[in-house]
Design a protein around this motif. Sequence first.
Motif, mmCIF file in Angstrom:
data_model
loop_
_atom_site.group_PDB
_atom_site.id
_atom_site.type_symbol
_atom_site.label_atom_id
_atom_site.label_comp_id
_atom_site.label_asym_id
_atom_site.label_seq_id
_atom_site.Cartn_x
_atom_site.Cartn_y
_atom_site.Cartn_z
ATOM 1 N N LYS A 190 40.431 44.227 44.998
ATOM 2 C CA LYS A 190 39.910 45.554 44.525
ATOM 3 C C LYS A 190 40.235 46.721 45.334
ATOM 4 O O LYS A 190 40.359 46.709 46.429
ATOM 5 N N LYS A 191 40.579 47.873 44.669
ATOM 6 C CA LYS A 191 40.759 48.999 45.316
ATOM 7 C C LYS A 191 39.431 49.916 44.773
ATOM 8 O O LYS A 191 39.127 50.248 43.586
ATOM 9 N N ALA B 245 43.946 46.260 43.101
ATOM 10 C CA ALA B 245 44.642 46.800 44.213
ATOM 11 C C ALA B 245 45.941 47.207 43.866
ATOM 12 O O ALA B 245 46.528 48.211 44.429
ATOM 13 N N LYS B 246 46.614 46.154 43.289
ATOM 14 C CA LYS B 246 47.872 46.724 42.814
ATOM 15 C C LYS B 246 48.196 46.930 41.406
ATOM 16 O O LYS B 246 47.633 46.459 40.539
ATOM 17 N N GLU B 247 49.004 47.912 41.163
ATOM 18 C CA GLU B 247 49.310 48.362 39.846
ATOM 19 C C GLU B 247 49.984 47.089 38.894
ATOM 20 O O GLU B 247 50.805 46.602 39.504
ATOM 21 N N PRO B 248 49.613 46.650 37.972
ATOM 22 C CA PRO B 248 50.101 45.682 36.936
ATOM 23 C C PRO B 248 51.516 46.129 36.525
ATOM 24 O O PRO B 248 51.702 47.356 36.231
ATOM 25 N N GLU B 249 52.499 45.192 36.325
ATOM 26 C CA GLU B 249 53.602 45.644 35.904
ATOM 27 C C GLU B 249 53.813 45.811 34.481
ATOM 28 O O GLU B 249 53.063 45.175 33.733
ATOM 29 N N THR C 298 40.192 49.113 50.344
ATOM 30 C CA THR C 298 41.031 48.176 49.534
ATOM 31 C C THR C 298 40.495 46.357 50.083
ATOM 32 O O THR C 298 40.693 46.448 51.371
#
Length: 126
Positions: free
Chosen positions: A2-3, A69-73, A43
Amino acid sequence: MKKVVLKLDFHDEKCRQKAMKTASGISGIESVAMDKDHKLTVTGDIDPVAAVRKLRKLCHTEIVSVGPAKEPEKKKEEPMKEEKKDEKKDIHHPPYPYTFVYYPPVPDYYTHGKYVEEDPAGCVIC
């Protein structure tokens, strides 16, 4: 992962350093960063409420956002026909503006400030 973005309200550099040290000591944290607007970005695999609970012991803390945490494509959208575009419209109805207030019914034996017997048909007044 998570961010979590937290807004901290501290008054000096010493409190800032304590907040960074406390945030980095939480289990599951992978990275900690703070910007000039007093926003702390954490994070890792953490519980945002537990992180806020620990940081509130030092200074006022608010949760700004919680997300992955990471942007989904992003997937490329396929061109849709005109008919399907009309079917996909999302209709948004505003919330009902009035609240419902329940008023219990007035009992039969009390009417207009006068006491009336429960069975007035059985009573004969001479």
